[in-house]
Every structure is written in C-alpha cells, then in structure tokens.
Design a protein around this motif. Sequence first.
Motif, PDB file in Angstrom:
ATOM      1  N   PRO D  85      32.180  12.971  -7.178  1.00  0.00           N
ATOM      2  CA  PRO D  85      32.320  14.419  -6.967  1.00  0.00           C
ATOM      3  C   PRO D  85      31.845  14.775  -5.573  1.00  0.00           C
ATOM      4  N   GLU D  86      32.465  15.777  -5.016  1.00  0.00           N
ATOM      5  CA  GLU D  86      32.065  16.207  -3.674  1.00  0.00           C
ATOM      6  C   GLU D  86      30.597  16.599  -3.656  1.00  0.00           C
ATOM      7  N   GLY D  87      29.957  16.296  -2.568  1.00  0.00           N
ATOM      8  CA  GLY D  87      28.560  16.692  -2.407  1.00  0.00           C
ATOM      9  C   GLY D  87      27.569  15.740  -3.031  1.00  0.00           C
ATOM     10  N   VAL D  88      28.088  14.742  -3.802  1.00  0.00           N
ATOM     11  CA  VAL D  88      27.171  13.790  -4.419  1.00  0.00           C
ATOM     12  C   VAL D  88      26.946  12.612  -3.472  1.00  0.00           C
ATOM     13  N   ASP D  89      25.716  12.258  -3.280  1.00  0.00           N
ATOM     14  CA  ASP D  89      25.367  11.134  -2.420  1.00  0.00           C
ATOM     15  C   ASP D  89      25.973   9.854  -2.975  1.00  0.00           C
TER      16      ASP D  89
END
Lengths: 209, 209, 209, 209
Positions: D85-89
């Motif tokens: 998911p976007e924004g997940v490291d």
Amino acid sequence: MAAHALPAQNRTKGRETAERVRKAALTLFANSGFAAVSMREISAAVGVQPGALYNHFPTKQDILKDLMLTHMAELLAAWEEAHRPEGVDPLEHFVCFHIRYHLDRPDEVFVAYMELRSLEPENFAAVETERRRYETILTDILAAGTTAGRYAVEDAKVATRAIIAMLTGIPTWYREGGSLSKDAVEDLYLTMVQKSVAPTPGHAPREAG
Amino acid sequence: MAAHALPAQNRTKGRETAERVRKAALTLFANSGFAAVSMREISAAVGVQPGALYNHFPTKQDILKDLMLTHMAELLAAWEEAHRPEGVDPLEHFVCFHIRYHLDRPDEVFVAYMELRSLEPENFAAVETERRRYETILTDILAAGTTAGRYAVEDAKVATRAIIAMLTGIPTWYREGGSLSKDAVEDLYLTMVQKSVAPTPGHAPREAG
Amino acid sequence: MAAHALPAQNRTKGRETAERVRKAALTLFANSGFAAVSMREISAAVGVQPGALYNHFPTKQDILKDLMLTHMAELLAAWEEAHRPEGVDPLEHFVCFHIRYHLDRPDEVFVAYMELRSLEPENFAAVETERRRYETILTDILAAGTTAGRYAVEDAKVATRAIIAMLTGIPTWYREGGSLSKDAVEDLYLTMVQKSVAPTPGHAPREAG
Amino acid sequence: MAAHALPAQNRTKGRETAERVRKAALTLFANSGFAAVSMREISAAVGVQPGALYNHFPTKQDILKDLMLTHMAELLAAWEEAHRPEGVDPLEHFVCFHIRYHLDRPDEVFVAYMELRSLEPENFAAVETERRRYETILTDILAAGTTAGRYAVEDAKVATRAIIAMLTGIPTWYREGGSLSKDAVEDLYLTMVQKSVAPTPGHAPREAG
DNA sequence: TATGAATGAGGGTTCATTCAT
DNA sequence: TATGAATGAACCCTCATTCAT
C-alpha cells in the motif's frame, strides 16, 4: 584379558553358518532359479532370521557370486589334481573327469550354467574368465591331438563348445537309481565324443615325423 | 454405426497388442529370465499400462506358457513341412533343420530351454509332451538308421539327448557377423554329429541291398 | 598382577572410548540428523563394533541426551565463568559471549537446536529446563536494562526469543575462512541487537545519574 | 468408446489422493522429522496401502522435494501478489508479510527450514535457489533503503540473515490461543526489526537530493 | 480395449539391541 | 571392554493382480 577376548568360537560358528547359507542357497537356486528365491527362503532353510544372512554375505548377489566362483575354482583345482594315468588318451581323461565331476555336483553345475545371466557384469566377467580357462583345457587337448593325428577337428573352439554342451547336458536328465549307471553314461558319451573327433578313415594324416 | 460399433477393428487391434506383448515378453524373458521380468517391464516395452496386459493374458504364467507351447507347435509344424530331398541322409536332414531353425529363433529357443522350471506343473507337462514328440523324431531316425546299419548307436535315447544338447547350445555362443557363417557352423556340427554315430570301421555291417 | 588386573587402565580406556563415541555421534548427528544416523555408522566412525557402544551408552537415545545435557551444562558453566569487565554493557557482554561460544561449537549448537524433537519426553524436559535457564539470563538483562532505561523492550520474553533466534542462526551460514572474520560478525550482530532494543530517540529516558 | 475411455474420474481421484499424501506427509515431517517418518505412517494417515503412495510419488524423497519446492513457489507467488500500500515502508511491508505468511503455515515453514539437510544434493540445490531468491528481496530492500538513508545497515546480506532468522523462529514458539495475538507478535517484531536497521541519530546521512 | 489407482503380499536390506564369549 | 553372530521388527519399495471407469 586381551581386548579382543576369545572370539575363536564365534568365528567358527560364523564360518559354519556361512557354509550352511551356501548350501541352502545352492539347493534353492538350483531348484527355482536365483531370481525366484528370496533371502527369507534361504534364511528359513538355514534356520536363522533374514537379517543374520547379512553377517556373512553383503548381498544376495554376493551369495551367487561366491557359489559360482567357488565352483569354478574347485573344478579347476580338481582338474589340476586329476593326473592322467599313463597310456590313457587325454581326451578320454578329460571326458571322464568332466562327466564324473559334474554328475557328483549336479546343483553346482546347474547353477553355474543357468545363472550366468543373473550375475552383475563385474561378477559375470570374473566367472567367464574361469569358464574360459576350463574350456581352453579341452581346446588345447583337441588342437594338440589333431596336430598329432590322433583326432581330426576342423575348429577346436567350436568342437570344444559342442562337446562341453553335450556333456554338461547330462545332469539335466540323469537321475541316480535310473536304468543307467554312471559308468554306463560315461561309456556312452565317451564313445560318442571320441567318434565325433576321430580321424576319418582314409583321411588320417601321416604320422608327424 | 451402432453403439457397439467397430468390433472388427477392436478385435484386430487387440490381436496386434497381444502379439506385441508376446514379442516383448519373449525378448525380456530371454535376456533376464522369467522370474526377473515384471509385468510392468513388459507393459512398458509394449507401450501400454500394466493393467492392459490382462486383457490379453490372464496371468504372467500364461504368457510364458503361450510362448513355449507356440514355439513347440511351430517347431513341429516346421518339421512337418521340411520335406527331405531325395538322397539326403535323414540325420543330416534333421541336424540341418534343427540348426537353421534354432539359429533363426535364438530367443524362443533360449526361453524354451531355460524356463521349463518356471512353468507350473500342468503347463510343464504340456510343454514336455511336445518336447518329447520332437526328440522322438531324432530317436527314431537314429534307431532306424542303426537297424539299417547306416549308424551305430548303442542307446538311441541317450544319443538323442547328447545330440540335442550339443546342437541346442549353438545359439548361446553363436553371434551373427562373427567369424563363422551359419553354413560353416552347420557343416562343423553336422560332421561331428555324423561321426559320433557313425559305424565303427571294421564293425560296419554290409550295405543293405 | 591379580586375576582382575589393570582395572585402572581399563577404566581409562573405557572413558576414552566413550569420549570418542560422543565426538563421532556429535558430528554425525549434526551432519545428518539423529534419526538418519545408525549405531553402525557411529561405531564405524569410532573404529569399533556396534555392540561395543552399549558398554558406554545404554541406548542411542542416551547418546543424544548426553550430548545435549552436556552442551547445556557447559554453556551455563562457561557463562558463569565469563565475568563481565567493568564498564561493559551487560547486553553487549551476553551477545559477544553467545556468538563466540556458538561459533566455536557449531556442531553442538546445531544438534542442540535441531534435535530437541528427537528427545523422548523425559529427556526433552530436562534439556528444556536448561535452555530456559540460559534464556532467562538474557531476559533478565533485558528486563533490568529496560527498567534502568538503558534499553526499551516491550516484552522481554519475546525479545529474548527474537535475539536468541537471530544469534543462533549464525553458525548455519558462517564459514570460517570466508570474507567475514568472527570479530566482524560479532560487530555486525552486536550493533543490530543493540539498536533493536535501544530506547527510541525522543523517548529516551534521562541518563541514570 | 475411445481407447482411453473417460479417465477423468480416475485422474481426479488420483490428484486428490496425491494432495492428501502431501498434507499427511507435511504434518508428519513437521512433527517427527523426515527421517523418522516411514512411508507406512504416511500411508496410514492417508488411509491407503503403502504401495499406493508410489502411484503419486516415485520415492519418499520426492514427497519432501515436492513439499519444499511447492512451499517456496507459493511463498514467492504470494509475495508477488502482496502489493505494498502507498505510504507503507518497504521493510514494514516485507516483515509483516513474512510473519503473517509464516504464522499461517507453521508446518510448511518448519519443514522447509529443518529438512534442508534431508534433501539429496540435486533437490537441495533447487530449493536453495528459491530460498536465495526470497532472501534477495529483503537484501534489496535493505540496500535500497540504506542508500536512500531510511535504514543504516553495514552489510545487507548479513542483516538479511539476521532478520530472517529472527522472524522465522517465531512459529517454533508461537502458539495460537496463547497470551499474544498474531497482531501483537507482528508489532513486537516489526519494532525490533525497524530499530535494528534504523539510522543512528547523529549519523543519519543527508537526504539524497 | 485401455487407463490409472488401489490392494495385499512380499522383495532385499537395515535397524537398534542382545548376548555368549 | 570388545567381538561378531543373532534377533525381531521395520525400512523403502516393487510385485502380480484387480477394478471402476
């Protein structure tokens, strides 16, 4: 007191068991064929558990190899010791030796000739070497006798095979206690062999020298 | 086409498969021995699954029985059709027939002589009957020829076994393309056989007629 | 010398043999696993007959139990003797001790962690007790250090397992003579462990004192 | 009517049996180890005779190979489908994926890591290739993150091994229904991993660009 | 007629262990 | 303490054969 205590009895017992394995296997192989005999059958005939066989022979194949090499070694040793009486024709000596030796050991002979194909290549080669050594004895007799004019064979190797096949077939039909004695069989076959390689009258080569 | 269509084609196909089973089994039995060959090996050689074999032969034993009885029947049939040319000695006729027939079918011969012990008693008896029929042919030739004075054999049955053993051994060592032609082998063995049963010079009875 | 002479020598010899059994079994268990190693293999590696093993260990299971309990006892004893130099952080002390001790005994470690399931329940319990004693050392260090604010771990038991798993995995890939020295491995892992339990910047409690 | 009549049901049944063999073997191998599990045990667990196993797997070794290669293939496939998911490291994404995937398949994981030594060389090589492919995913994440300044690892390969060892140890002690939920375990380990590779305050490299 | 899965028995061999010596 | 022969059980695997499809 020594670390390896008194293993003499053990070793003796082991050798006896190995010998019983050999004998049981020989009989079973002769009757049913190597492939049709199981290690369980052999062990039952010996009166031992199957695993115990592996204390004496590493594999079933090794039992067969042992039987066949032992047979060939004993055959050749017996021939070495069978000294030809003076005045006896070499071919007669060989034929009589062969028939008697083979009629006394029908199982060994049967296995030795029937189970060649059950031997793994390496073992087959070892047995074949011995078999050729034995056949060469007859080939040499025939060749020398032909040179000397006592026999007349065109191809000593082919004649060897023909004679060996003829003689080796005996134990497949001969039964002790039948109408023919061993001596009678010996006489009949000896006559046939001698005639089969005899110089043809009229073609007899001149005496050498 | 009805629902049970094409029975003729199926039957043909089935017969062809059965024949391929026979051929594959023959080769395998000859090379490894009946007991050492599995139905899986046979089916693999045929290119079919193991279960399919049972559409053609009820058991493995039946394949062997079929091969051996077929071989004996064809051998005897071939003998019936092998008419002896005039002027040819009956023994020569038989020996030549035997050698040629056997050299052309080494696998059949090998299986027929090696796998007798793999036959169940009933099948063994059936094959033995045929074998004796064949051997009797030679025995009769020898007996008649001896009576007629052409040959001199003391015991025609023993001589039959000796000669058959000698001749039947040929395919075990003969290799096509070797140094000897089939004709050469035939000549060498014929000579030995003829001499082995020949009347001893000096004892030869007078010509009949 | 009396009839029961030299018991001292025998005892010494026996102890030596037992030690050789331990070493051979350790290597074999580490390489192939307990279940895949036979008493025969062990005895062969020792240079002795299988039966002789039973003079030193009552069963194969007892060899494993001995190896594992000995390993745990020695590990704990070594820890007792590994005094922490002043000024060295307790976690650093433990990590360095653990890595060095385990890299020097890869086989013992591997067996101790892989063959727990091969232990019978009673032996498993005994070994587990020792393992917990060892792990508790680390748990206590982490708990005390967290209380003191030097580390920040939420769950000391879980952190213990994570760290032990990380460290214990080293001998499975580390090979002497490779590109990394033991010291380098020690540094790399020590850094990771220390960071993994370090107080988060911003949440770091003030220095004690 | 076709020669290969309607084998669909047979094939389906076979595939189902093979699947039951896989499942039974997996459980047994995980509990007792490959070497300690017999084909008889597997067949009993499946509810079939031992010989039937060989319709689906040619040897016991092949069952193990199948389990391990299937596991690695499914693991890699699952990773391919686990979109971040976007924004997940990326590291968080990997750690969470790894923990969840492994906690859901404790037997597969345990077998895959414990029975590497039970694989014959050829199969071992095949599995190792896949394992390296998986580990490279983490190595690349660490290397890229370090370059970008998000993480600080000195040796990405060593860090990979340390992290994988830490995470893979979880199923050996985690028991569902215990005091910790899967999410809690995930949180605890994620925190430790992230800290272990976090840039040291004061040493953080400047933003690239 | 052919498939492929299954059976039940048995194959050769190895196992941990015992024991007389 | 060590040997080597033996046990009884179990090992992996293959066998001939059956059978539903």
